[in-house]
Motif scaffolding. Structure first.
Motif, PDB file in Angstrom:
ATOM      1  N   CYS A  15       4.678   7.843   3.338  1.00  0.00           N
ATOM      2  CA  CYS A  15       4.500   7.295   2.936  1.00  0.00           C
ATOM      3  C   CYS A  15       4.540   6.249   3.139  1.00  0.00           C
ATOM      4  CB  CYS A  15       5.541   6.723   1.219  1.00  0.00           C
ATOM      5  SG  CYS A  15       7.629   8.244   1.990  1.00  0.00           S
ATOM      6  N   ASP A  16       4.305   4.751   2.940  1.00  0.00           N
ATOM      7  CA  ASP A  16       4.999   3.659   3.486  1.00  0.00           C
ATOM      8  C   ASP A  16       6.483   3.230   3.052  1.00  0.00           C
ATOM      9  OD1 ASP A  16       3.960   2.918   0.824  1.00  0.00           O
ATOM     10  OD2 ASP A  16       1.971   1.413   2.022  1.00  0.00           O
ATOM     11  N   TRP A  17       6.391   1.592   3.265  1.00  0.00           N
ATOM     12  CA  TRP A  17       7.324   1.053   2.631  1.00  0.00           C
ATOM     13  C   TRP A  17       7.552   0.848   1.127  1.00  0.00           C
ATOM     14  CZ3 TRP A  17      10.993   0.212   6.670  1.00  0.00           C
ATOM     15  CH2 TRP A  17      12.409  -0.784   6.186  1.00  0.00           C
ATOM     16  N   ALA A  18       6.330   0.480   0.847  1.00  0.00           N
ATOM     17  CA  ALA A  18       6.251   0.674  -0.638  1.00  0.00           C
ATOM     18  C   ALA A  18       6.930   1.871  -1.548  1.00  0.00           C
ATOM     19  CB  ALA A  18       5.129  -0.186  -1.877  1.00  0.00           C
ATOM     20  N   LEU A  19       5.594   2.989  -1.267  1.00  0.00           N
ATOM     21  CA  LEU A  19       5.658   4.042  -1.507  1.00  0.00           C
ATOM     22  C   LEU A  19       7.408   4.723  -1.117  1.00  0.00           C
ATOM     23  CD1 LEU A  19       4.322   5.976  -3.627  1.00  0.00           C
ATOM     24  CD2 LEU A  19       3.610   7.215  -1.351  1.00  0.00           C
ATOM     25  N   GLY A  20       8.330   4.306  -0.306  1.00  0.00           N
ATOM     26  CA  GLY A  20       9.640   5.031   0.189  1.00  0.00           C
ATOM     27  C   GLY A  20      10.691   4.006  -0.882  1.00  0.00           C
TER      28      GLY A  20
ATOM     29  N   ASP B 195       9.688 -12.596  -7.863  1.00  0.00           N
ATOM     30  CA  ASP B 195       9.056 -12.432  -7.435  1.00  0.00           C
ATOM     31  C   ASP B 195       9.242 -11.065  -7.190  1.00  0.00           C
ATOM     32  OD1 ASP B 195       7.316 -15.405  -7.989  1.00  0.00           O
ATOM     33  OD2 ASP B 195       8.681 -15.239  -5.948  1.00  0.00           O
ATOM     34  N   VAL B 196       9.751 -10.304  -7.459  1.00  0.00           N
ATOM     35  CA  VAL B 196       9.285  -9.296  -7.317  1.00  0.00           C
ATOM     36  C   VAL B 196       9.470  -8.357  -7.890  1.00  0.00           C
ATOM     37  CG1 VAL B 196      12.458  -9.573  -6.475  1.00  0.00           C
ATOM     38  CG2 VAL B 196      11.767  -8.808  -9.222  1.00  0.00           C
ATOM     39  N   GLU B 197       8.619  -8.056  -9.291  1.00  0.00           N
ATOM     40  CA  GLU B 197       7.228  -7.360 -10.052  1.00  0.00           C
ATOM     41  C   GLU B 197       6.843  -7.091  -8.886  1.00  0.00           C
ATOM     42  OE1 GLU B 197       6.606  -9.462 -13.562  1.00  0.00           O
ATOM     43  OE2 GLU B 197       8.836  -9.452 -14.560  1.00  0.00           O
ATOM     44  N   ARG B 198       5.936  -8.122  -8.275  1.00  0.00           N
ATOM     45  CA  ARG B 198       4.465  -8.126  -7.479  1.00  0.00           C
ATOM     46  C   ARG B 198       5.242  -7.827  -5.827  1.00  0.00           C
ATOM     47  NH1 ARG B 198       0.553 -12.470  -5.139  1.00  0.00           N
ATOM     48  NH2 ARG B 198       2.660 -12.434  -3.443  1.00  0.00           N
ATOM     49  N   GLY B 199       6.186  -8.690  -5.642  1.00  0.00           N
ATOM     50  CA  GLY B 199       6.407  -8.910  -4.190  1.00  0.00           C
ATOM     51  C   GLY B 199       6.632  -9.685  -3.486  1.00  0.00           C
ATOM     52  N   THR B 200       7.027 -10.502  -2.803  1.00  0.00           N
ATOM     53  CA  THR B 200       7.077 -11.415  -2.646  1.00  0.00           C
ATOM     54  C   THR B 200       5.559 -11.298  -1.190  1.00  0.00           C
ATOM     55  OG1 THR B 200       9.041 -12.445  -2.096  1.00  0.00           O
ATOM     56  CG2 THR B 200       7.565 -13.451  -1.081  1.00  0.00           C
ATOM     57  N   PHE B 201       5.113 -10.194  -0.722  1.00  0.00           N
ATOM     58  CA  PHE B 201       4.585  -9.936  -0.140  1.00  0.00           C
ATOM     59  C   PHE B 201       2.687  -8.855  -0.389  1.00  0.00           C
ATOM     60  CE2 PHE B 201       8.372 -10.228   2.430  1.00  0.00           C
ATOM     61  CZ  PHE B 201       8.263 -11.834   3.089  1.00  0.00           C
ATOM     62  N   SER B 202       3.357  -8.831  -2.177  1.00  0.00           N
ATOM     63  CA  SER B 202       2.381  -8.498  -2.509  1.00  0.00           C
ATOM     64  C   SER B 202       1.750  -6.798  -1.739  1.00  0.00           C
ATOM     65  CB  SER B 202       1.130  -8.676  -2.587  1.00  0.00           C
ATOM     66  OG  SER B 202      -0.302  -8.750  -3.058  1.00  0.00           O
ATOM     67  N   HIS B 203       2.862  -5.956  -1.942  1.00  0.00           N
ATOM     68  CA  HIS B 203       3.461  -5.399  -1.411  1.00  0.00           C
ATOM     69  C   HIS B 203       4.158  -3.954  -2.643  1.00  0.00           C
ATOM     70  CE1 HIS B 203       7.314  -6.521  -1.340  1.00  0.00           C
ATOM     71  NE2 HIS B 203       7.814  -4.991  -0.752  1.00  0.00           N
ATOM     72  N   ARG B 204       5.050  -4.698  -3.803  1.00  0.00           N
ATOM     73  CA  ARG B 204       5.577  -3.853  -4.383  1.00  0.00           C
ATOM     74  C   ARG B 204       4.807  -3.024  -6.028  1.00  0.00           C
ATOM     75  NH1 ARG B 204      10.177  -6.296  -4.369  1.00  0.00           N
ATOM     76  NH2 ARG B 204      11.147  -4.905  -3.099  1.00  0.00           N
ATOM     77  N   HIS B 205       4.074  -4.337  -6.323  1.00  0.00           N
ATOM     78  CA  HIS B 205       3.476  -4.240  -7.871  1.00  0.00           C
ATOM     79  C   HIS B 205       4.072  -3.272  -8.950  1.00  0.00           C
ATOM     80  CE1 HIS B 205       0.289  -6.416  -6.166  1.00  0.00           C
ATOM     81  NE2 HIS B 205       0.243  -5.525  -4.871  1.00  0.00           N
ATOM     82  N   HIS B 206       5.526  -3.348  -8.985  1.00  0.00           N
ATOM     83  CA  HIS B 206       5.299  -2.544 -10.281  1.00  0.00           C
ATOM     84  C   HIS B 206       5.292  -3.352 -11.718  1.00  0.00           C
ATOM     85  CE1 HIS B 206       9.298  -0.907  -7.371  1.00  0.00           C
ATOM     86  NE2 HIS B 206       8.257  -0.235  -7.188  1.00  0.00           N
ATOM     87  N   VAL B 207       4.724  -3.946 -11.921  1.00  0.00           N
ATOM     88  CA  VAL B 207       4.053  -3.944 -13.314  1.00  0.00           C
ATOM     89  C   VAL B 207       2.854  -4.942 -13.015  1.00  0.00           C
ATOM     90  CG1 VAL B 207       4.155  -5.801 -14.841  1.00  0.00           C
ATOM     91  CG2 VAL B 207       6.632  -5.225 -13.514  1.00  0.00           C
ATOM     92  N   LEU B 208       1.908  -4.099 -13.668  1.00  0.00           N
ATOM     93  CA  LEU B 208       0.632  -4.067 -13.440  1.00  0.00           C
ATOM     94  C   LEU B 208       0.133  -5.200 -14.784  1.00  0.00           C
ATOM     95  CD1 LEU B 208      -0.326  -0.606 -13.309  1.00  0.00           C
ATOM     96  CD2 LEU B 208      -0.238  -2.281 -11.444  1.00  0.00           C
ATOM     97  N   HIS B 209      -0.935  -5.641 -15.036  1.00  0.00           N
ATOM     98  CA  HIS B 209      -1.123  -6.953 -15.525  1.00  0.00           C
ATOM     99  C   HIS B 209      -2.545  -6.623 -15.498  1.00  0.00           C
ATOM    100  CE1 HIS B 209       2.400  -9.342 -15.782  1.00  0.00           C
ATOM    101  NE2 HIS B 209       2.508  -9.165 -13.918  1.00  0.00           N
ATOM    102  N   ASP B 210      -2.508  -5.901 -17.490  1.00  0.00           N
ATOM    103  CA  ASP B 210      -3.970  -6.042 -17.957  1.00  0.00           C
ATOM    104  C   ASP B 210      -5.125  -6.983 -17.423  1.00  0.00           C
ATOM    105  OD1 ASP B 210      -6.437  -6.208 -19.726  1.00  0.00           O
ATOM    106  OD2 ASP B 210      -6.040  -4.023 -20.409  1.00  0.00           O
ATOM    107  N   GLN B 211      -6.131  -7.204 -16.718  1.00  0.00           N
ATOM    108  CA  GLN B 211      -6.567  -8.431 -16.315  1.00  0.00           C
ATOM    109  C   GLN B 211      -8.161  -8.762 -17.891  1.00  0.00           C
ATOM    110  OE1 GLN B 211      -7.965  -9.242 -12.983  1.00  0.00           O
ATOM    111  NE2 GLN B 211      -5.623  -8.818 -13.126  1.00  0.00           N
ATOM    112  N   ASN B 212      -7.946  -8.313 -18.873  1.00  0.00           N
ATOM    113  CA  ASN B 212      -8.510  -8.546 -19.750  1.00  0.00           C
ATOM    114  C   ASN B 212      -7.410  -9.153 -21.255  1.00  0.00           C
ATOM    115  OD1 ASN B 212     -11.150  -7.891 -18.796  1.00  0.00           O
ATOM    116  ND2 ASN B 212     -10.574  -6.031 -19.450  1.00  0.00           N
ATOM    117  N   VAL B 213      -6.925  -8.522 -20.901  1.00  0.00           N
ATOM    118  CA  VAL B 213      -5.566  -9.055 -22.478  1.00  0.00           C
ATOM    119  C   VAL B 213      -4.233  -9.532 -21.541  1.00  0.00           C
ATOM    120  CG1 VAL B 213      -3.966  -8.151 -24.621  1.00  0.00           C
ATOM    121  CG2 VAL B 213      -6.322  -6.815 -23.632  1.00  0.00           C
ATOM    122  N   ASP B 214      -3.803 -11.016 -22.637  1.00  0.00           N
ATOM    123  CA  ASP B 214      -2.931 -11.463 -21.969  1.00  0.00           C
ATOM    124  C   ASP B 214      -1.502 -11.144 -22.547  1.00  0.00           C
ATOM    125  OD1 ASP B 214      -1.586 -14.069 -21.100  1.00  0.00           O
ATOM    126  OD2 ASP B 214      -1.320 -14.053 -22.949  1.00  0.00           O
ATOM    127  N   LYS B 215      -0.894 -11.086 -21.522  1.00  0.00           N
ATOM    128  CA  LYS B 215       0.815 -10.499 -21.700  1.00  0.00           C
ATOM    129  C   LYS B 215       0.692  -8.621 -21.783  1.00  0.00           C
ATOM    130  CE  LYS B 215       2.145 -14.707 -23.543  1.00  0.00           C
ATOM    131  NZ  LYS B 215       3.587 -15.928 -24.243  1.00  0.00           N
TER     132      LYS B 215
END
Length: 1037
Positions: A666-671, A692-712
């Protein structure tokens, strides 16, 4: 239908607009103005069936005719000209329409038309006068508080562009009223004359001064408006942009007779005023030379708070969390929280021994928790007053966080069972930015507490500073306007007005679940403290204060005069409370030692023993099973929701995670994911907050996924680990550090069974929250025996990003650690846990995902709670070598306080020439450089992962193992920063001062890092040269 309504609407308000301009002026401009202010629902009062020619598609024709008439009345037939003129004169469309005149020109129709048109000036006058009355009413609603009698000293006025401050009046004197109204309005009387005072006017539906009456004489209208808005209560609310909320407030203050209290309520109010006043007088008699920051001058605060609590308890509130500054705290503890008086009085005893644990704090900073039966509602209610430092307003977000946590744990999603009350001083409320930051958390989904009642003790002075020098706004409470919170100003020398306002505030919070402010305009009878002389700086104010009769005396005299109580009953009530105080004073002399546990504001029932000690001094393994690692890893690599479209780049990230899981690494995000997921599966709530913790400042976390076609439309995979798991909260915060960190600290305070983390966008941004770190996190347990397990994640590392995005300032955290650098701890099997228990906080700089996984889980599995400071990496998030095997995270594994070198040199320790101790990212640069130089056999690199408490025992094992080697501390930070000043004396203690500790790193500097990339690389190359030059320190002492 809509077109019909629009057409009629454009016609009807035309006369209203003409009160400002004559008919001869530009009709188009008037129409535009009337359109802007028109409200559909009020204008169409004639049924559509009565206007057959306006039905259906005919309305299109009427509309075209109307616009043509506006351009030139000659453009339309005479009958249409008359119709439009009559409609504009105020006649309903049915009456406005007249049949066209006959050819002879002498028909009855023409005569009636002329009558209507001739009557236009009278209609205009009637409408104009009614509009003037409506404007007058609105002026009182908007600006009545400007001339309310709010100051009990009657010597100052809130500065509204130097407007004179007139007193209230009962009988309307026209000349006096005309002068007075000019204060309220720019247009004076709006054209009303003295002869209009006895005219009867219809009241607008948005006004409640009529009660059951719909019309009133102007004289009575003015009188009732004066009574509602210009006496001892000033209501600021017309800036609120919600119609229903404004209507609700108007009804509460305009309805005749609303401020009526029963005899029992008045007696209760008097009893509370007696307790509030006599408590301060008792302390003054017994300890006249002690600081206590008494409440004299604002004694009505106590009945104010008790009224809010009573009403809230009746509305179903079961728990109230309070925060307040030092002024009046002892009185609040005694008479609101119901702290035992003898425990308060013993604090004044100079012979009282020090606290049984920690350093303790002064009496006017301490908090308290108490659960009791509310005598008004006959319901149990829990009261918690938070301990806090002298940093005014710093406790605000802490209270909000604890309130949010209690609401969360009891499932109170609307704030009906748990609420917060915040007390403020006038100077601090206007002057401290944390107030603004906290207000802006009030309506955010993951931070709202569904309404806070703010009570401002406005004694019109800040220490020695006048309001004129302390704020630029008219009132100290103007900051609350940013969140549409109503503000109720009240003269604190009128206890009945105070009681009414507090009832309304509690009802507002219960009805709308929004913030509300009660501004108690009072004074400070003594100086800033009881030893201070205020006459130096406010001589006139304090001459008036010395003449001022006490509020209790004035109120008692009023009730005696009104026959509510007799003088004897009053004296008996006073004597009864004095006796209670004397008996408690006698008991207090028996207390020999301060038991700080009696002052806990956030007890954790069942977590510690009855004596407040940990139930064990051991920490189990923080590893988990292979099956659990695989399951959580697969969740992290998936989208556990159907019909959910993710970003293409995110698909690659999830695929990469799946590959790592299949390879058992595992890397940092997975750990981090493994740590969170395993705790959630065990029923431990995890809350991660920050910018910006949902995605992570450095785009490594991604704990919240966003649908690309449906808002919110979002998905949080972490909440799909197990059916009976605890919920996971991850929330982007407002762009605030001070308030948000304080909020998370408060959240972590509510329960030991939650992992609460705050992540800075970059590590150095924590410095805007330094007050929370210094006053609460670092020293909170020592001062208030308040355990807290909050975790700070601070991205740190010198990577050429400039001074502001490099250093999390580890030297500051290490400087505040309480372990002694000159004392080698007693060795024992449980030394690691005992060190953790004795420290004030834990500081780590992990270099592997596995160690991050373990240290986060250890926060929950250890038998006590300590704050954890984690310096997290940036480049290591994707570094190919910064990965950990599942083997390092299985059952039986633990957090590694240090990670020894396991390279070739470790096999032949006697030949090692140099031991480099380091921490964090620099390890990977050192090992790469060692390999490039072919020095794997000569140099070992030891990582110190836990900096505080310092791992003396493990460092000693390494120094003993490499007895012939130089000892070097290497860091990428500058010499006057980073870890060097902390680590050097501790390693010297470890080797008993027999070997020097050399330094390899950047030279001292004022800034944390250079902004020039080339300079950054040159400095890095230089420190690596020093680290691996085995002759660098030859001949040096």
């Amino acid at each position: 239908m809509h077109r019909l309504r629009t057409t009629v609407a454009r016609l009807r308000p035309f006369t209203a607009a003409q009160t400002a301009q004559s008919i001869s002026q530009s009709r188009l401009l008037v129409v535009e103005r009337s359109l802007r202010t028109f409200q559909l629902a009020r204008c169409l009062n004639t049924s559509v069936t009565a206007e057959p020619f306006l039905n259906g598609t005919s309305s299109n024709y009427v509309e075209e005719m109307y616009y043509a008439w506006l351009e030139n009345p000659g453009n339309v037939h005479k009958s249409w000209d008359i119709f439009f003129r009559n409609a504009n004169a105020g006649a309903p469309p049915g009456a406005a329409y007249q049949s066209p005149p006959s050819i002879s020109g002498t028909s009855q129709g023409l005569a009636s038309v002329q009558t209507l048109v001739g009557a236009q000036p009278n209609v205009e006058k009637l409408v104009k006068d009614h509009l003037a009355v409506q404007s007058l009413i609105r002026a009182y609603q908007v600006r009545g508080h400007h001339i309310a009698k709010l100051d009990p000293l009657d010597i100052s006025c809130v500065d509204f562009d130097d407007a004179p401050c007139a007193v209230g009046f009962q009988n309307v004197e026209f000349s006096h009223y005309k002068e007075r109204l000019c204060i309220l309005t720019a247009q004076g009387l709006y054209g009303l004359a003295e002869s209009d005072l006895d005219k009867v006017f219809r009241l607008p539906t948005t006004c409640f001064i009529g009660g059951d009456e719909t019309t009133l004489p102007l004289r009575e209208i003015i009188h009732r408006l004066e009574m509602a808005y210009c006496q001892h209560i000033g209501v600021e609310f017309m800036f609120i942009n919600d119609v229903e909320q404004c209507k609700w407030i108007r009804q509460k203050f305009e309805t005749p007779g609303v401020m009526h209290f029963s005899l029992e309520e008045k007696r209760t109010l008097l009893a509370r005023m007696i307790r509030s006043t006599r408590f301060e007088e008792f302390l003054q008699r017994k300890w006249s030379s002690e600081k206590r920051f008494g409440l004299e001058g604002c004694e009505s605060l106590i009945p104010a708070l008790k009224t809010i609590i009573d009403k809230s308890s009746q509305n179903g509130v079961e728990s109230v969390i309070m925060g307040m500054p030092h002024r009046g705290r002892l009185n609040v503890l005694a008479n609101v929280i119901r702290k035992e008086l003898d425990q308060i009085f013993c604090q004044f005893d100079s012979k009282l021994e020090a606290a049984d644990e920690g350093s303790g704090d002064v009496k006017y900073h301490l908090g308290m928790y108490h659960k009791h039966m509310n005598r008004v509602s006959e319901r149990l209610i829990s009261m918690s007053l938070m301990a806090n430092p002298s940093h005014l307003e710093a406790v605000d977000p802490v209270v909000q966080g604890k309130t949010k946590a209690e609401q969360f744990y009891c499932g109170d999603t609307e704030g009906k069972r748990v609420m917060s009350i915040l007390l403020h001083g006038d100077a601090a409320f206007a002057g401290q930015g944390i107030v603004y930051e906290t207000f802006h958390l009030s309506d955010l989904p993951s931070y709202t507490t569904h309404g806070t009642i703010h009570v401002v003790v406005n004694n019109q002075i800040g220490f020695t500073t006048d309001p004129r020098m302390a704020r630029s706004s008219p009132y100290p409470t103007d900051v609350a306007r940013v969140v549409n919170a109503p503000i109720f100003h009240v003269n604190a020398d009128d206890p009945e007005a105070v009681m009414y306002v507090c009832n309304v505030a509690a009802e507002w919070r219960n009805t709308f679940h929004k913030d509300v402010v009660v501004d108690l305009v009072c004074y400070r009878r003594n100086g800033h403290n009881e030893m201070d002389e205020p006459m130096f700086t406010q001589p006139l104010m304090y001459k008036q204060i010395k003449k001022q009769k006490g509020v209790l005396q004035k109120f008692a005299e009023k009730l005696i005069t009104d026959g509510v109580v007799t003088a004897q009953e009053y004296e008996e009530e006073v004597a009864g409370y004095d006796k209670i105080c004397e008996e408690a004073y006698a008991r207090s002399k028996d207390k020999k030692i301060l038991h700080i546990k009696h002052w806990l504001d956030s007890p954790w029932p069942g977590f510690f023993t009855l004596e407040g000690q940990p139930k064990s001094m051991s920490c189990p393994s923080t590893g988990i099973s292979e099956e659990e690692l695989g399951h959580i890893g697969n969740i992290a690599a998936s989208v556990p929701v159907e019909d959910f479209t993710i970003h293409g780049g995110l698909s690659r990230i999830l695929k990469g995670r799946a590959n790592m899981v299949s390879q058992r690494v595992c890397d940092w995000a997975l750990g981090e994911y493994m740590a969170f997921g395993s705790l959630l599966k065990d029923g431990i709530h995890v809350r991660l907050s920050g910018q910006d913790v949902e995605r992570g400042t450095f785009s490594h976390r991604h704990h919240v996924l966003h649908d690309q076609n449906v808002d919110k439309k979002i998905c949080i995979p972490m909440n799909h680990i197990s059916p009976d798991q605890a919920p996971y909260t991850v929330c982007n915060s407002s762009l605030s550090e001070y308030a948000v960190l304080g909020f998370e600290l408060g959240f972590a305070m509510a329960s030991p069974n939650a992992l609460v983390l705050w992540e800075a966008q970059f590590g150095d941004f924590h410095n805007t929250a330094q007050c929370i770190i210094d006053q609460f996190i670092s020293s909170g347990q020592a001062k208030w025996v308040r355990h807290n397990g909050i975790v700070l994640l601070l991205p740190h590392g010198m990577e050429g990003m400039g001074p502001e995005h490099s250093s999390a300032r580890p030297e500051r955290f290490l400087q505040m650690c309480n372990d002694d650098p000159d004392v080698f701890p007693k060795l024992s099997e449980d030394i690691a846990v005992r060190q953790l228990y004795d420290c004030n906080w834990i500081v780590v700089n992990c270099s592997t995902p596995a160690n991050l996984f373990h240290v986060l889980r250890r926060q929950i599995l250890q038998p006590f709670r300590k704050p954890l400071i984690v310096f997290t990496p940036k480049s290591l998030l994707r570094h190919p070598e910064a990965r950990s095997s599942f083997d390092d995270m299985l059952l039986g594994t633990h957090f590694k306080r240090i990670i020894p070198d396991d390279g070739p040199a470790a096999a032949i320790p006697e030949k090692v020439k140099r031991v480099i101790f380091c921490s964090g990212k620099i390890y990977y640069e050192l090992t790469r450089e060692r390999k490039n130089r072919g020095m794997d056999d000569a140099v070992v690199v030891v990582r110190i992962e836990q900096l505080s408490p310092f791992p003396f025992d493990l460092v000693k094992a390494e120094t003993d193992r490499y007895a012939n080697a130089d000892l070097v501390w290497c860091q990428e930070e500058h010499k006057n920063q980073g870890y060097y000043d902390y680590v050097k004396p501790r390693i010297r203690t470890t080797v008993n001062h027999t070997r020097p500790i050399w330094y390899a790193g950047r030279d001292p500097a004022a800034a944390p890092a250079t902004g020039n990339k080339q300079t950054h690389l040159m400095e890095l190359h230089r420190l690596l040269d020093t680290a691996f030059d085995v002759e660098a320190f030859a001949g040096k002492v």
